[in-house]
Design a protein around this motif. Structure first.
Motif, short mmCIF file in Angstrom:
data_model
loop_
_atom_site.label_atom_id
_atom_site.label_comp_id
_atom_site.label_asym_id
_atom_site.label_seq_id
_atom_site.Cartn_x
_atom_site.Cartn_y
_atom_site.Cartn_z
N CYS A 127 -3.59 1.02 0.75
CA CYS A 127 -4.25 0.74 -0.44
C CYS A 127 -3.19 -0.32 -1.24
O CYS A 127 -4.03 -0.62 -2.33
CB CYS A 127 -4.65 1.94 -1.37
SG CYS A 127 -5.79 2.98 -0.52
N ILE A 128 -2.17 -0.33 -1.21
CA ILE A 128 -1.06 -1.15 -1.90
C ILE A 128 -1.09 -2.72 -1.29
O ILE A 128 -0.98 -3.41 -2.03
CB ILE A 128 0.18 -0.55 -1.87
CG1 ILE A 128 0.09 0.73 -2.79
CG2 ILE A 128 1.18 -1.59 -2.38
CD1 ILE A 128 1.65 1.34 -3.00
N THR A 129 -0.97 -2.80 0.11
CA THR A 129 -0.47 -3.94 0.66
C THR A 129 -1.57 -5.10 0.26
O THR A 129 -0.75 -6.32 0.13
CB THR A 129 -0.52 -3.73 2.37
OG1 THR A 129 0.36 -4.85 2.96
CG2 THR A 129 -1.66 -3.34 2.89
N GLY A 130 -2.58 -4.89 0.22
CA GLY A 130 -3.58 -6.20 -0.05
C GLY A 130 -3.43 -6.49 -1.55
O GLY A 130 -3.27 -7.92 -1.66
N GLN A 131 -2.87 -5.58 -2.32
CA GLN A 131 -3.04 -6.11 -3.79
C GLN A 131 -1.51 -6.85 -3.89
O GLN A 131 -1.58 -7.96 -4.68
CB GLN A 131 -2.80 -4.71 -4.51
CG GLN A 131 -4.14 -4.03 -4.69
CD GLN A 131 -3.87 -2.73 -5.63
OE1 GLN A 131 -3.60 -3.15 -6.94
NE2 GLN A 131 -3.50 -1.31 -5.13
N VAL A 132 -0.57 -6.48 -3.23
CA VAL A 132 0.81 -7.41 -3.36
C VAL A 132 0.62 -8.60 -2.59
O VAL A 132 0.98 -9.48 -3.21
CB VAL A 132 1.93 -6.31 -2.87
CG1 VAL A 132 3.10 -7.39 -2.50
CG2 VAL A 132 1.87 -5.01 -3.47
N LYS A 133 0.08 -8.57 -1.50
CA LYS A 133 0.04 -9.84 -0.72
C LYS A 133 -0.87 -10.74 -1.12
O LYS A 133 -0.70 -11.95 -1.26
CB LYS A 133 -0.05 -9.50 0.87
CG LYS A 133 0.96 -8.84 1.53
CD LYS A 133 0.76 -8.81 3.07
CE LYS A 133 2.22 -8.19 3.49
NZ LYS A 133 1.96 -7.61 5.02
N VAL A 134 -2.21 -10.42 -1.60
CA VAL A 134 -3.32 -11.43 -1.89
C VAL A 134 -3.35 -11.58 -3.43
O VAL A 134 -3.45 -12.64 -3.79
CB VAL A 134 -4.59 -10.57 -1.30
CG1 VAL A 134 -5.73 -11.74 -1.67
CG2 VAL A 134 -4.47 -10.69 0.07
N LEU A 135 -3.17 -10.54 -4.06
CA LEU A 135 -3.57 -10.61 -5.51
C LEU A 135 -2.05 -10.87 -6.31
O LEU A 135 -2.06 -10.90 -7.35
CB LEU A 135 -3.98 -9.31 -5.87
CG LEU A 135 -5.46 -8.89 -5.76
CD1 LEU A 135 -5.88 -7.73 -6.33
CD2 LEU A 135 -6.49 -10.12 -5.74
N LYS A 136 -0.97 -10.70 -5.63
CA LYS A 136 0.47 -10.74 -6.08
C LYS A 136 0.58 -9.86 -7.13
O LYS A 136 1.54 -10.22 -8.02
CB LYS A 136 0.78 -12.38 -6.43
CG LYS A 136 0.09 -13.39 -5.43
CD LYS A 136 0.96 -13.43 -4.25
CE LYS A 136 0.87 -14.48 -3.38
NZ LYS A 136 0.66 -14.09 -1.91
N ARG A 137 0.48 -8.92 -7.12
CA ARG A 137 0.63 -7.63 -7.93
C ARG A 137 1.98 -7.19 -7.78
O ARG A 137 2.44 -7.30 -6.35
CB ARG A 137 -0.34 -6.48 -8.02
CG ARG A 137 -1.64 -6.90 -8.88
CD ARG A 137 -2.59 -5.46 -8.77
NE ARG A 137 -3.79 -5.99 -9.46
CZ ARG A 137 -4.89 -5.58 -9.20
NH1 ARG A 137 -5.27 -4.62 -8.04
NH2 ARG A 137 -6.01 -5.86 -9.79
N SER A 138 2.69 -6.54 -8.74
CA SER A 138 4.10 -5.90 -8.46
C SER A 138 3.66 -4.55 -7.83
O SER A 138 2.72 -4.00 -7.73
CB SER A 138 4.49 -5.67 -9.61
OG SER A 138 3.84 -4.75 -10.27
N ARG A 139 4.67 -4.14 -7.07
CA ARG A 139 4.41 -2.72 -6.17
C ARG A 139 4.29 -1.89 -7.08
O ARG A 139 3.21 -0.89 -6.92
CB ARG A 139 5.78 -2.40 -5.35
CG ARG A 139 5.66 -3.05 -4.12
CD ARG A 139 6.72 -2.38 -3.23
NE ARG A 139 6.51 -1.17 -2.69
CZ ARG A 139 5.45 -0.80 -1.83
NH1 ARG A 139 4.88 -1.62 -1.15
NH2 ARG A 139 5.25 0.32 -1.63
N GLU A 140 4.72 -1.69 -8.37
CA GLU A 140 4.57 -0.58 -9.29
C GLU A 140 2.98 -0.51 -9.85
O GLU A 140 2.27 0.36 -9.96
CB GLU A 140 5.47 -0.80 -10.54
CG GLU A 140 6.80 -0.38 -10.12
CD GLU A 140 7.46 -1.59 -9.20
OE1 GLU A 140 7.05 -2.78 -9.43
OE2 GLU A 140 8.29 -1.08 -8.60
N GLU A 141 2.50 -1.82 -10.11
CA GLU A 141 1.10 -2.08 -10.59
C GLU A 141 0.11 -1.97 -9.45
O GLU A 141 -0.83 -1.06 -9.74
CB GLU A 141 1.04 -3.56 -11.20
CG GLU A 141 -0.50 -3.53 -11.75
CD GLU A 141 -0.73 -5.17 -12.31
OE1 GLU A 141 -1.90 -5.48 -12.58
OE2 GLU A 141 0.12 -6.10 -11.89
N ALA A 142 0.51 -2.31 -8.31
CA ALA A 142 -0.38 -1.88 -7.07
C ALA A 142 -0.41 -0.50 -7.06
O ALA A 142 -1.46 -0.02 -6.60
CB ALA A 142 0.09 -2.71 -5.90
#
Length: 255
Positions: free
Chosen positions: A111-126
């Motif tokens: 549930c984290i990986t797409g947010q970080v890679k595609v939306l460029k969110r920080s890991r904490e936020e993701a």
């Protein structure tokens, strides 16, 4: 009045499909499809296997390229040359029949990986975002499990959380319960029902007639690549106009 009824009053058009056709070789799978998805709509697409339902969904998400026609997202044609498909897909989430989770990652990482890679969110936020939706679908206790350690119904709930974590404007569901054992169907439909109650815009290809009848505000019946009939659940289930629709629904009533 629930969230969906409130948004229906404004009727903001999110997706509009115009004269969509799709051919594989000599086989025309979709023929001259027209329909509209407004904000807050829960549209169920029903019909026999092979009627083109899943192909339509895959065209809307650009996993298949339509042969002709247009798909407008807020008025912009997403099948036009030069359109940025990856960006569009972040707004139009997809939940697949076969879950499509990454088996080498934990539930949380899925549930984290797409947010970080595609939306460029920080890991904490993701992570915070992922936890919010895993909590929502009842999967927070399983964040460190890998997909092979959880049931099919749990996998599908993780897949829904993963899609929600990308903050889509529309969620597409391609037969989300058809790969599940019967006792697991209810838990996934329960999550989908709560999303509908909250006003999430959803387009659902399904064989679950009770969901289509009770949760949707719009039902589309497809037969042999065309939209045979569409309308409110009360109209389509209570008073179908076409003989093909009546025949199809009678098979379900007698099942």
């Amino acid at each position: 009045m629930d969230a969906r009824e409130e948004t229906a009053e404004m009727a903001e058009c999110i997706l509009q499909v115009n004269h969509l056709s799709k051919t594989f070789g000599n086989h025309e799978v979709l023929r001259d499809i027209d329909f509209v998805v407004n904000k807050g709509d829960v549209t169920s697409i029903i019909g026999a296997s092979g009627s083109g339902k899943s192909t339509l969904l895959r065209c809307i998400n650009l996993l298949e390229t339509p042969t002709s026609g247009e798909i407008l997202y807020h008025g912009e044609n997403v099948v036009a040359r030069g359109f940025k498909a990856p960006q569009y897909r972040t707004h139009v989430g997809m939940v697949f029949q076969s879950f499509n989770l990454f088996n080498n990652m934990t539930v949380l990482e899925n549930c984290i990986t797409g947010q970080v890679k595609v939306l460029k969110r920080s890991r904490e936020e993701a992570k915070e975002h992922a936890m919010k939706y895993l909590q929502k679908v009842g999967m927070a206790p399983y964040i460190n499990a890998r997909p092979r350690q959880i049931s099919g119904g749990q996998k599908q709930r993780v897949a829904i959380a993963r899609a929600l974590a990308m903050d889509p404007e529309v969620l597409l569901f391609d037969e989300p319960t058809s790969a599940l054992d019967p006792e697991m169907v209810g838990e996934v439909l329960g999550v989908m029902r709560s999303l509908a109650d909250e006003g999430m815009t959803m387009l659902v290809v399904t064989h679950e007639m009770a969901f289509a009848r009770d949760v949707s505000n719009h039902v589309v019946y497809m037969n042999q690549g065309v939209i045979c009939e569409e309308g409110s659940p009360a109209d389509l289930f209570g008073n179908p106009q076409k003989q093909e629709t009546r025949d199809f629904l009678s098979r379900f009533r007698n099942a």
